[in-house]
Enzyme design. Structure first.
Site, short mmCIF file in Angstrom:
data_model
loop_
_atom_site.label_atom_id
_atom_site.label_comp_id
_atom_site.label_asym_id
_atom_site.label_seq_id
_atom_site.Cartn_x
_atom_site.Cartn_y
_atom_site.Cartn_z
CB VAL A 1 2.61 26.52 -32.20
CG1 VAL A 1 3.65 26.00 -31.22
CG2 VAL A 1 3.24 27.45 -33.22
CB SER A 2 -2.83 26.41 -32.68
OG SER A 2 -2.90 25.05 -32.30
CB THR A 3 -1.85 31.20 -33.08
OG1 THR A 3 -1.19 31.23 -31.81
CG2 THR A 3 -3.25 30.62 -32.91
CD GLN B 1 -0.77 28.42 -29.56
OE1 GLN B 1 -0.47 27.57 -30.39
NE2 GLN B 1 -1.86 28.32 -28.80
#
Length: 529
Positions: A10-12, A15
Protein backbone atom coordinates in the site's frame (compact mmCIF):
# COMPACT_ATOMS: atom_id res chain seq x y z
CA UNK A 1 5.09 -27.30 -6.70
CA UNK A 2 6.57 -23.98 -7.86
CA UNK A 3 8.10 -21.92 -5.03
CA UNK A 4 7.30 -18.21 -5.26
CA UNK A 5 7.35 -15.04 -3.18
CA UNK A 6 4.25 -13.09 -2.28
CA UNK A 7 4.44 -9.26 -2.49
CA UNK A 8 1.79 -6.93 -1.14
CA UNK A 9 1.93 -3.12 -0.95
CA UNK A 10 0.00 0.00 0.00
CA UNK A 11 1.18 3.57 -0.53
CA UNK A 12 1.01 4.95 3.03
CA UNK A 13 1.12 3.88 6.67
CA UNK A 14 -2.48 5.03 7.04
CA UNK A 15 -3.62 2.72 4.24
CA UNK A 16 -1.72 -0.07 5.97
CA UNK A 17 -4.09 0.22 8.93
CA UNK A 18 -6.99 -0.75 6.66
CA UNK A 19 -7.92 -4.10 5.08
CA UNK A 20 -6.12 -3.69 1.73
CA UNK A 21 -3.05 -5.74 2.68
CA UNK A 22 -5.22 -8.51 4.08
CA UNK A 23 -7.34 -8.63 0.92
CA UNK A 24 -4.26 -8.70 -1.32
CA UNK A 25 -2.79 -11.64 0.63
CA UNK A 26 -6.08 -13.49 0.49
CA UNK A 27 -6.35 -13.10 -3.30
CA UNK A 28 -2.74 -14.24 -3.81
CA UNK A 29 -3.21 -17.29 -1.56
CA UNK A 30 -6.36 -18.36 -3.51
CA UNK A 31 -4.47 -17.94 -6.79
CA UNK A 32 -1.53 -19.99 -5.45
CA UNK A 33 -3.80 -22.90 -4.46
CA UNK A 34 -5.50 -22.99 -7.87
CA UNK A 35 -2.20 -22.83 -9.79
CA UNK A 36 -0.14 -25.23 -7.65
CA UNK A 37 2.17 -22.50 -6.22
CA UNK A 38 3.81 -22.41 -2.78
CA UNK A 39 4.33 -19.05 -1.09
CA UNK A 40 7.67 -19.46 0.69
CA UNK A 41 7.96 -15.89 1.98
CA UNK A 42 5.88 -12.69 2.14
CA UNK A 43 7.19 -9.21 1.39
CA UNK A 44 5.07 -6.36 2.67
CA UNK A 45 5.54 -2.58 2.18
CA UNK A 46 3.70 0.61 3.08
CA UNK A 47 5.42 3.01 0.67
CA UNK A 48 4.64 4.49 -2.72
CA UNK A 49 5.92 2.76 -5.86
CA UNK A 50 6.22 6.05 -7.75
CA UNK A 51 10.01 6.05 -7.20
CA UNK A 52 12.68 3.40 -7.15
CA UNK A 53 14.27 2.32 -3.90
CA UNK A 54 11.63 0.33 -2.00
CA UNK A 55 13.56 -1.78 0.57
CA UNK A 56 11.35 -4.91 0.58
CA UNK A 57 10.94 -4.88 -3.21
CA UNK A 58 14.71 -4.53 -3.70
CA UNK A 59 15.35 -7.40 -1.28
CA UNK A 60 12.90 -9.64 -3.15
CA UNK A 61 14.42 -8.76 -6.54
CA UNK A 62 17.93 -9.51 -5.21
CA UNK A 63 16.80 -12.95 -4.00
CA UNK A 64 15.12 -13.67 -7.33
CA UNK A 65 18.33 -12.67 -9.15
CA UNK A 66 20.16 -15.32 -7.09
CA UNK A 67 17.34 -17.80 -7.97
CA UNK A 68 16.26 -18.34 -4.36
CA UNK A 69 12.71 -18.71 -5.70
CA UNK A 70 11.14 -19.45 -9.08
CA UNK A 71 8.88 -16.40 -9.23
CA UNK A 72 6.72 -13.82 -7.43
CA UNK A 73 3.03 -13.04 -7.16
CA UNK A 74 1.44 -9.55 -7.05
CA UNK A 75 -2.19 -8.65 -6.58
CA UNK A 76 -2.10 -6.23 -9.55
CA UNK A 77 0.53 -4.74 -11.86
CA UNK A 78 0.32 -1.36 -10.10
CA UNK A 79 1.18 -3.10 -6.79
CA UNK A 80 4.51 -4.21 -8.26
CA UNK A 81 5.56 -0.94 -9.88
CA UNK A 82 4.49 2.59 -10.79
CA UNK A 83 7.79 3.62 -12.40
CA UNK A 84 9.62 2.44 -15.49
CA UNK A 85 12.84 1.66 -13.63
CA UNK A 86 11.35 -1.08 -11.45
CA UNK A 87 9.21 -2.36 -14.29
CA UNK A 88 12.32 -2.75 -16.45
CA UNK A 89 13.99 -4.83 -13.70
CA UNK A 90 10.94 -7.12 -13.59
CA UNK A 91 11.09 -7.59 -17.39
CA UNK A 92 14.82 -8.40 -17.32
CA UNK A 93 14.23 -11.18 -14.75
CA UNK A 94 11.20 -12.39 -16.72
CA UNK A 95 13.40 -12.71 -19.79
CA UNK A 96 15.82 -14.73 -17.62
CA UNK A 97 13.06 -17.25 -16.82
CA UNK A 98 11.64 -15.88 -13.53
CA UNK A 99 7.83 -16.12 -13.40
CA UNK A 100 5.83 -13.04 -12.35
CA UNK A 101 2.10 -13.37 -11.73
CA UNK A 102 -0.43 -10.54 -11.56
CA UNK A 103 -3.30 -12.27 -9.78
CA UNK A 104 -6.14 -9.82 -10.41
CA UNK A 105 -5.10 -9.00 -13.98
CA UNK A 106 -4.66 -12.68 -14.97
CA UNK A 107 -1.15 -12.04 -16.30
CA UNK A 108 1.90 -14.33 -16.30
CA UNK A 109 4.98 -12.63 -17.76
CA UNK A 110 6.46 -15.97 -18.85
CA UNK A 111 3.64 -16.07 -21.39
CA UNK A 112 4.52 -13.92 -24.43
CA UNK A 113 0.84 -13.10 -25.05
CA UNK A 114 0.68 -11.45 -21.60
CA UNK A 115 3.67 -9.13 -22.11
CA UNK A 116 1.88 -6.52 -24.24
CA UNK A 117 -1.16 -6.04 -21.91
CA UNK A 118 1.25 -6.08 -18.95
CA UNK A 119 3.35 -3.30 -20.51
CA UNK A 120 0.19 -1.30 -21.22
CA UNK A 121 -1.00 -1.67 -17.59
CA UNK A 122 2.46 -0.66 -16.32
CA UNK A 123 2.44 2.42 -18.58
CA UNK A 124 -1.03 3.34 -17.31
CA UNK A 125 0.16 2.98 -13.70
CA UNK A 126 3.15 5.26 -14.36
CA UNK A 127 0.99 7.80 -16.19
CA UNK A 128 -1.48 7.81 -13.29
CA UNK A 129 1.31 8.78 -10.87
CA UNK A 130 2.60 11.52 -13.17
CA UNK A 131 -0.86 12.98 -13.57
CA UNK A 132 -1.57 12.67 -9.85
CA UNK A 133 1.70 14.43 -9.04
CA UNK A 134 0.80 17.25 -11.43
CA UNK A 135 -2.65 17.67 -9.86
CA UNK A 136 -1.18 17.66 -6.36
CA UNK A 137 1.36 20.34 -7.34
CA UNK A 138 -1.39 22.40 -8.93
CA UNK A 139 -3.38 22.32 -5.69
CA UNK A 140 -0.22 22.93 -3.66
CA UNK A 141 0.76 26.06 -5.58
CA UNK A 142 -2.84 27.20 -5.70
CA UNK A 143 -2.89 27.29 -1.91
CA UNK A 144 0.43 29.15 -1.80
CA UNK A 145 -0.86 31.82 -4.19
CA UNK A 146 -3.88 32.28 -1.93
CA UNK A 147 -1.53 32.91 1.00
CA UNK A 148 -2.12 29.56 2.71
CA UNK A 149 0.76 27.30 3.74
CA UNK A 150 -0.17 23.70 2.74
CA UNK A 151 2.57 22.14 4.87
CA UNK A 152 2.75 21.56 8.65
CA UNK A 153 3.02 24.79 10.63
CA UNK A 154 6.56 25.68 11.78
CA UNK A 155 7.32 26.02 15.49
CA UNK A 156 5.44 29.01 16.91
CA UNK A 157 2.32 28.54 14.76
CA UNK A 158 -0.72 26.27 14.96
CA UNK A 159 -2.43 24.36 12.14
CA UNK A 160 -6.08 25.44 11.92
CA UNK A 161 -7.13 22.96 9.22
CA UNK A 162 -7.04 22.77 5.44
CA UNK A 163 -7.48 26.06 3.60
CA UNK A 164 -7.11 28.12 6.79
CA UNK A 165 -4.43 30.56 7.88
CA UNK A 166 -1.85 29.39 10.40
CA UNK A 167 -2.28 31.16 13.73
CA UNK A 168 0.38 32.16 16.24
CA UNK A 169 0.71 29.72 19.13
CA UNK A 170 0.13 31.68 22.33
CA UNK A 171 2.76 29.61 24.16
CA UNK A 172 5.51 29.04 21.59
CA UNK A 173 4.98 32.16 19.43
CA UNK A 174 6.47 34.56 22.03
CA UNK A 175 9.32 32.09 22.63
CA UNK A 176 10.18 32.09 18.92
CA UNK A 177 10.27 35.91 18.99
CA UNK A 178 12.51 35.71 22.05
CA UNK A 179 14.82 33.34 20.11
CA UNK A 180 15.45 36.04 17.50
CA UNK A 181 15.84 38.78 20.12
CA UNK A 182 18.35 36.82 22.23
CA UNK A 183 20.43 35.84 19.21
CA UNK A 184 20.65 39.49 18.10
CA UNK A 185 22.03 40.54 21.49
CA UNK A 186 25.33 38.89 20.59
CA UNK A 187 25.44 36.99 23.87
CA UNK A 188 24.42 33.64 22.38
CA UNK A 189 25.69 31.23 19.77
CA UNK A 190 23.49 28.49 18.29
CA UNK A 191 24.49 25.94 20.96
CA UNK A 192 24.02 28.24 23.96
CA UNK A 193 20.80 29.63 22.46
CA UNK A 194 19.45 26.08 22.06
CA UNK A 195 20.15 25.37 25.73
CA UNK A 196 18.56 28.66 26.82
CA UNK A 197 15.38 28.17 24.76
CA UNK A 198 14.99 24.61 26.04
CA UNK A 199 15.19 26.00 29.59
CA UNK A 200 12.52 28.57 28.69
CA UNK A 201 10.20 25.81 27.44
CA UNK A 202 10.48 25.95 23.64
CA UNK A 203 9.63 22.57 22.10
CA UNK A 204 9.64 21.02 18.64
CA UNK A 205 6.56 20.03 16.64
CA UNK A 206 6.50 16.57 18.21
CA UNK A 207 6.87 17.91 21.75
CA UNK A 208 10.53 17.04 22.24
CA UNK A 209 13.34 19.44 23.07
CA UNK A 210 14.33 21.74 20.26
CA UNK A 211 17.68 20.88 18.63
CA UNK A 212 20.54 22.99 17.29
CA UNK A 213 19.29 22.33 13.76
CA UNK A 214 15.80 23.32 14.86
CA UNK A 215 17.03 26.66 16.23
CA UNK A 216 19.08 27.31 13.07
CA UNK A 217 16.01 26.57 10.92
CA UNK A 218 13.90 28.98 12.98
CA UNK A 219 16.43 31.78 12.56
CA UNK A 220 16.57 31.21 8.78
CA UNK A 221 12.85 30.75 8.11
CA UNK A 222 11.19 33.81 6.43
CA UNK A 223 7.79 32.37 7.43
CA UNK A 224 8.18 34.33 10.68
CA UNK A 225 8.04 37.67 8.78
CA UNK A 226 4.98 36.65 6.73
CA UNK A 227 6.67 34.99 3.73
CA UNK A 228 6.55 31.40 2.50
CA UNK A 229 9.65 30.02 0.75
CA UNK A 230 9.79 26.63 -0.97
CA UNK A 231 13.31 25.28 -0.50
CA UNK A 232 13.26 22.94 -3.50
CA UNK A 233 12.53 25.69 -6.03
CA UNK A 234 13.51 28.83 -4.03
CA UNK A 235 10.11 30.32 -4.88
CA UNK A 236 8.69 32.89 -2.48
CA UNK A 237 5.01 33.63 -1.76
CA UNK A 238 3.31 36.21 0.43
CA UNK A 239 1.53 34.53 3.35
CA UNK A 240 -1.79 35.50 4.90
CA UNK A 241 -0.55 34.60 8.39
CA UNK A 242 0.49 37.16 11.00
CA UNK A 243 4.28 37.64 11.35
CA UNK A 244 5.95 36.83 14.66
CA UNK A 245 9.03 39.03 14.15
CA UNK A 246 9.65 42.29 12.29
CA UNK A 247 11.56 42.44 9.02
CA UNK A 248 14.23 44.59 10.70
CA UNK A 249 14.87 41.97 13.40
CA UNK A 250 14.88 39.15 10.83
CA UNK A 251 17.37 40.97 8.57
CA UNK A 252 19.66 41.67 11.52
CA UNK A 253 19.55 37.97 12.40
CA UNK A 254 20.54 37.02 8.83
CA UNK A 255 23.48 39.44 8.94
CA UNK A 256 24.78 37.83 12.13
CA UNK A 257 24.28 34.32 10.73
CA UNK A 258 26.09 35.28 7.52
CA UNK A 259 28.99 36.74 9.50
CA UNK A 260 28.42 40.32 8.34
CA UNK A 261 27.97 41.52 11.91
CA UNK A 262 30.59 41.00 14.61
CA UNK A 263 29.17 39.20 17.61
CA UNK A 264 30.86 40.06 20.88
CA UNK A 265 30.86 37.59 23.74
CA UNK A 266 30.15 39.29 27.07
CA UNK A 267 31.99 37.63 29.95
CA UNK A 268 30.76 39.94 32.75
CA UNK A 269 27.20 41.17 32.94
CA UNK A 270 27.51 44.28 35.12
CA UNK A 271 24.36 46.30 35.85
CA UNK A 272 25.64 49.55 34.35
CA UNK A 273 27.65 48.12 31.43
CA UNK A 274 27.76 50.37 28.34
CA UNK A 275 25.70 53.01 30.09
CA UNK A 276 28.42 55.57 30.92
CA UNK A 277 30.86 57.19 28.50
CA UNK A 278 33.94 59.24 29.09
CA UNK A 279 33.24 62.93 28.46
CA UNK A 280 36.80 63.43 27.15
CA UNK A 281 37.39 60.54 24.70
CA UNK A 282 33.71 59.50 24.21
CA UNK A 283 34.52 55.80 24.77
CA UNK A 284 32.48 53.56 27.09
CA UNK A 285 33.46 53.32 30.73
CA UNK A 286 34.37 49.67 31.28
CA UNK A 287 33.32 47.74 34.38
CA UNK A 288 35.74 45.44 36.16
CA UNK A 289 35.86 43.59 39.47
CA UNK A 290 38.76 44.43 41.79
CA UNK A 291 39.20 43.40 45.47
CA UNK A 292 35.53 42.47 45.87
CA UNK A 293 34.21 45.75 44.38
CA UNK A 294 33.04 46.73 40.90
CA UNK A 295 34.81 49.73 39.39
CA UNK A 296 34.18 51.56 36.13
CA UNK A 297 37.03 53.32 34.36
CA UNK A 298 38.13 54.66 31.00
CA UNK A 299 40.74 52.46 29.30
CA UNK A 300 42.03 55.15 26.93
CA UNK A 301 45.73 55.76 27.57
CA UNK A 302 46.40 59.20 29.07
CA UNK A 303 42.71 60.03 29.64
CA UNK A 304 42.23 62.20 32.78
CA UNK A 305 38.94 60.48 33.69
CA UNK A 306 39.25 58.69 37.05
CA UNK A 307 37.90 55.38 38.30
CA UNK A 308 34.42 55.39 39.85
CA UNK A 309 32.86 52.71 42.03
CA UNK A 310 29.51 51.12 41.17
CA UNK A 311 28.03 52.18 44.52
CA UNK A 312 28.59 55.84 43.65
CA UNK A 313 26.94 55.45 40.25
CA UNK A 314 24.05 53.68 41.94
CA UNK A 315 23.56 56.52 44.44
CA UNK A 316 23.61 59.14 41.67
CA UNK A 317 21.08 57.25 39.55
CA UNK A 318 18.81 56.69 42.54
CA UNK A 319 18.85 60.45 43.09
CA UNK A 320 18.00 60.92 39.40
CA UNK A 321 15.13 58.44 39.81
CA UNK A 322 13.75 60.46 42.71
CA UNK A 323 14.01 63.68 40.65
CA UNK A 324 11.75 62.40 37.85
CA UNK A 325 9.08 60.98 40.17
CA UNK A 326 5.53 62.43 39.98
CA UNK A 327 2.48 61.94 42.18
CA UNK A 328 -0.37 59.57 41.30
CA UNK A 329 -2.81 62.41 40.53
CA UNK A 330 -0.27 64.07 38.23
CA UNK A 331 0.27 60.83 36.35
CA UNK A 332 -3.51 60.40 35.89
CA UNK A 333 -3.82 63.92 34.48
CA UNK A 334 -0.95 63.34 32.02
CA UNK A 335 -2.65 60.13 30.83
CA UNK A 336 -5.95 61.93 30.24
CA UNK A 337 -4.31 64.75 28.21
CA UNK A 338 -2.27 62.26 26.16
CA UNK A 339 -5.29 60.09 25.32
CA UNK A 340 -7.25 63.09 23.99
CA UNK A 341 -4.37 63.99 21.72
CA UNK A 342 -3.99 60.41 20.43
CA UNK A 343 -7.63 60.26 19.34
CA UNK A 344 -7.03 63.10 16.88
CA UNK A 345 -4.44 61.10 14.96
CA UNK A 346 -6.81 58.33 13.84
CA UNK A 347 -7.97 60.13 10.65
CA UNK A 348 -4.41 60.59 9.37
CA UNK A 349 -3.63 56.96 10.18
CA UNK A 350 -6.65 55.68 8.24
CA UNK A 351 -5.73 57.83 5.22
CA UNK A 352 -2.21 56.38 5.22
CA UNK A 353 -3.56 52.83 5.39
CA UNK A 354 -5.76 53.52 2.33
CA UNK A 355 -2.73 54.76 0.36
CA UNK A 356 -0.68 51.70 1.31
CA UNK A 357 -3.49 49.36 0.24
CA UNK A 358 -3.62 51.10 -3.14
CA UNK A 359 0.16 50.59 -3.57
CA UNK A 360 -0.32 46.91 -2.69
CA UNK A 361 -2.98 46.63 -5.41
CA UNK A 362 -0.55 48.14 -7.96
CA UNK A 363 2.02 45.49 -7.00
CA UNK A 364 -0.61 42.77 -7.48
CA UNK A 365 -1.15 44.03 -11.05
CA UNK A 366 2.62 44.02 -11.65
CA UNK A 367 2.83 40.42 -10.46
CA UNK A 368 -0.01 39.39 -12.80
CA UNK A 369 1.73 41.06 -15.78
CA UNK A 370 5.01 39.39 -14.82
CA UNK A 371 3.31 35.99 -14.75
CA UNK A 372 1.77 36.64 -18.19
CA UNK A 373 5.21 37.59 -19.51
CA UNK A 374 6.83 34.31 -18.42
CA UNK A 375 3.89 32.30 -19.79
CA UNK A 376 4.19 34.05 -23.16
CA UNK A 377 7.93 33.39 -23.18
CA UNK A 378 8.92 37.07 -23.07
CA UNK A 379 11.25 36.54 -20.10
CA UNK A 380 13.08 33.45 -18.83
CA UNK A 381 12.29 31.70 -15.56
CA UNK A 382 15.35 32.98 -13.61
CA UNK A 383 14.47 36.63 -14.31
CA UNK A 384 10.84 35.89 -13.44
CA UNK A 385 11.77 34.36 -10.07
CA UNK A 386 14.07 37.28 -9.16
CA UNK A 387 11.48 39.93 -10.05
CA UNK A 388 8.70 37.98 -8.41
CA UNK A 389 10.67 37.68 -5.17
CA UNK A 390 11.37 41.43 -5.21
CA UNK A 391 7.67 42.26 -5.71
CA UNK A 392 6.62 39.86 -2.96
CA UNK A 393 9.16 41.39 -0.57
CA UNK A 394 7.63 44.82 -1.34
CA UNK A 395 4.13 43.41 -0.79
CA UNK A 396 5.16 41.93 2.55
CA UNK A 397 6.76 45.23 3.55
CA UNK A 398 3.57 47.16 2.66
CA UNK A 399 1.43 44.63 4.51
CA UNK A 400 3.77 44.96 7.49
CA UNK A 401 3.33 48.76 7.45
CA UNK A 402 -0.46 48.37 7.24
CA UNK A 403 -0.45 46.01 10.22
CA UNK A 404 1.85 48.36 12.15
CA UNK A 405 -0.53 51.26 11.55
CA UNK A 406 -3.52 49.12 12.50
CA UNK A 407 -1.70 48.28 15.73
CA UNK A 408 -0.50 51.86 16.24
CA UNK A 409 -3.16 52.63 18.83
CA UNK A 410 -2.10 49.65 20.90
CA UNK A 411 1.58 50.62 20.57
CA UNK A 412 0.87 54.23 21.56
CA UNK A 413 -1.19 53.14 24.55
CA UNK A 414 1.67 50.83 25.55
CA UNK A 415 4.17 53.71 25.20
CA UNK A 416 2.06 55.96 27.42
CA UNK A 417 1.65 53.15 29.95
CA UNK A 418 5.40 52.41 29.93
CA UNK A 419 6.32 56.07 30.46
CA UNK A 420 3.88 56.46 33.33
CA UNK A 421 4.88 53.10 34.81
CA UNK A 422 8.53 54.18 34.88
CA UNK A 423 7.61 57.41 36.61
CA UNK A 424 5.58 55.34 39.03
CA UNK A 425 8.62 53.08 39.56
CA UNK A 426 10.67 56.18 40.28
CA UNK A 427 8.37 56.87 43.24
CA UNK A 428 9.65 53.75 44.99
CA UNK A 429 11.89 54.59 47.90
CA UNK A 430 15.53 54.78 46.86
CA UNK A 431 16.73 51.82 48.91
CA UNK A 432 13.85 49.59 47.75
CA UNK A 433 14.33 49.95 43.98
CA UNK A 434 16.11 46.91 42.50
CA UNK A 435 19.31 47.56 40.54
CA UNK A 436 17.89 45.81 37.43
CA UNK A 437 14.79 48.05 37.53
CA UNK A 438 16.96 51.12 38.11
CA UNK A 439 19.23 50.42 35.11
CA UNK A 440 16.22 49.62 32.92
CA UNK A 441 14.55 52.91 33.85
CA UNK A 442 17.73 54.94 33.25
CA UNK A 443 18.30 53.27 29.87
CA UNK A 444 14.76 54.13 28.80
CA UNK A 445 14.87 57.71 30.09
CA UNK A 446 18.38 58.84 29.07
CA UNK A 447 20.22 59.27 25.79
CA UNK A 448 23.72 59.67 27.25
CA UNK A 449 25.50 59.40 30.57
CA UNK A 450 28.95 61.00 30.68
CA UNK A 451 31.57 60.84 33.42
CA UNK A 452 33.18 64.29 33.40
CA UNK A 453 35.64 64.79 36.23
CA UNK A 454 33.60 64.83 39.42
CA UNK A 455 30.30 65.04 37.57
CA UNK A 456 28.00 62.46 36.02
CA UNK A 457 26.19 64.31 33.25
CA UNK A 458 22.80 62.86 32.36
CA UNK A 459 21.14 63.76 29.06
CA UNK A 460 17.51 62.71 29.03
CA UNK A 461 15.03 61.82 26.31
CA UNK A 462 11.80 63.72 25.90
CA UNK A 463 9.42 63.70 27.81
CA UNK A 464 11.70 63.03 30.80
CA UNK A 465 13.51 66.27 29.96
CA UNK A 466 10.23 68.16 30.37
CA UNK A 467 9.59 66.42 33.69
CA UNK A 468 12.99 67.54 35.00
CA UNK A 469 12.53 71.05 33.62
CA UNK A 470 9.22 71.39 35.45
CA UNK A 471 10.52 69.80 38.65
CA UNK A 472 13.54 72.17 38.49
CA UNK A 473 11.19 75.13 38.29
CA UNK A 474 9.30 73.93 41.36
CA UNK A 475 12.25 73.08 43.58
CA UNK A 476 15.06 75.49 42.63
CA UNK A 477 15.58 78.94 44.17
CA UNK A 478 14.36 81.88 42.01
CA UNK A 479 17.93 83.19 41.55
CA UNK A 480 19.39 79.98 40.12
CA UNK A 481 19.78 79.99 36.33
CA UNK A 482 21.83 76.82 35.97
CA UNK A 483 20.73 73.16 36.03
CA UNK A 484 19.97 71.73 39.42
CA UNK A 485 22.92 69.84 40.92
CA UNK A 486 22.70 66.96 43.40
CA UNK A 487 25.53 65.23 45.24
CA UNK A 488 26.24 61.63 46.25
CA UNK A 489 28.95 60.77 48.74
CA UNK A 490 31.21 57.71 48.87
CA UNK A 491 31.30 57.34 52.67
CA UNK A 492 34.38 55.06 52.64
CA UNK A 493 37.01 57.39 51.13
CA UNK A 494 35.18 60.74 51.30
CA UNK A 495 35.21 61.28 47.50
CA UNK A 496 32.34 63.48 46.27
CA UNK A 497 30.69 62.85 42.90
CA UNK A 498 28.14 65.34 41.59
CA UNK A 499 25.67 65.01 38.73
CA UNK A 500 23.98 67.61 36.61
CA UNK A 501 21.07 67.31 34.21
CA UNK A 502 21.70 68.59 30.69
CA UNK A 503 18.50 70.61 29.99
CA UNK A 504 17.75 74.04 28.57
CA UNK A 505 16.91 77.01 30.76
CA UNK A 506 13.31 76.54 31.81
CA UNK A 507 10.55 79.06 31.16
CA UNK A 508 7.87 77.55 33.39
CA UNK A 509 6.69 79.83 36.23
CA UNK A 510 8.11 78.97 39.63
CA UNK A 511 5.98 76.73 41.85
CA UNK A 512 3.96 74.96 39.09
CA UNK A 513 4.34 71.78 37.03
CA UNK A 514 3.08 72.12 33.46
CA UNK A 515 1.52 68.68 33.00
CA UNK A 516 0.17 69.62 29.57
CA UNK A 517 3.71 70.32 28.32
CA UNK A 518 4.83 66.93 29.63
CA UNK A 519 1.87 65.18 27.92
CA UNK A 520 2.54 66.93 24.60
CA UNK A 521 6.22 65.99 24.71
CA UNK A 522 5.11 62.41 25.37
CA UNK A 523 3.01 62.46 22.18
CA UNK A 524 5.88 64.00 20.18
CA UNK A 525 8.24 61.27 21.38
CA UNK A 526 6.01 58.65 19.74
CA UNK A 527 7.12 59.82 16.30
CA UNK A 528 10.30 57.77 16.81
CA UNK A 529 8.46 54.53 17.61
Amino acid sequence: MEKVYGYVRVSTQKQGDGVSLIEQKSAIEDFAKKNNLTIIHWFEEKVTAAKEGRPAFNEMMALLTREKAEGACFHKIDRSSRNYGDWNRINILADAGINFYSVSDGINLSDESSRLPADILAAMSTHYIRNLRKEVLKGFYGRLKQGFYPLPAPIGYKDMGGGKTKEIDLVYGPLVRKTFELYCTGKYGIISLTEEMNKRGLRGRKGGKVTKTGIANILRNPFYIGMMKIKRTDEVFAGSHKPIVSKVLFNKTQQILDGRTHKRVIKHDFHFKRMLKCAHCKYSIIGERQKGHIYYRCHTKGCPTKTIRQEIIENVLRQFSADIALTGSQLDEIREIAQKSLEKGNDFRNKTITELKFKKTVLDDKLDKLTDAVIDGLIDRDIYLRKKEKIIFEQVELQSKIEQLNEKQEVEDHHVDKFLELLKTACIKENQLELADLSHMVNFATSNLFLNGKYIEIKTYSPFTEVLRNKKSTYCPPCRDRPRTAVANDTEDGTWVRYRIDIKKQKTPKGTIDLEEIAKSLIRSMATL
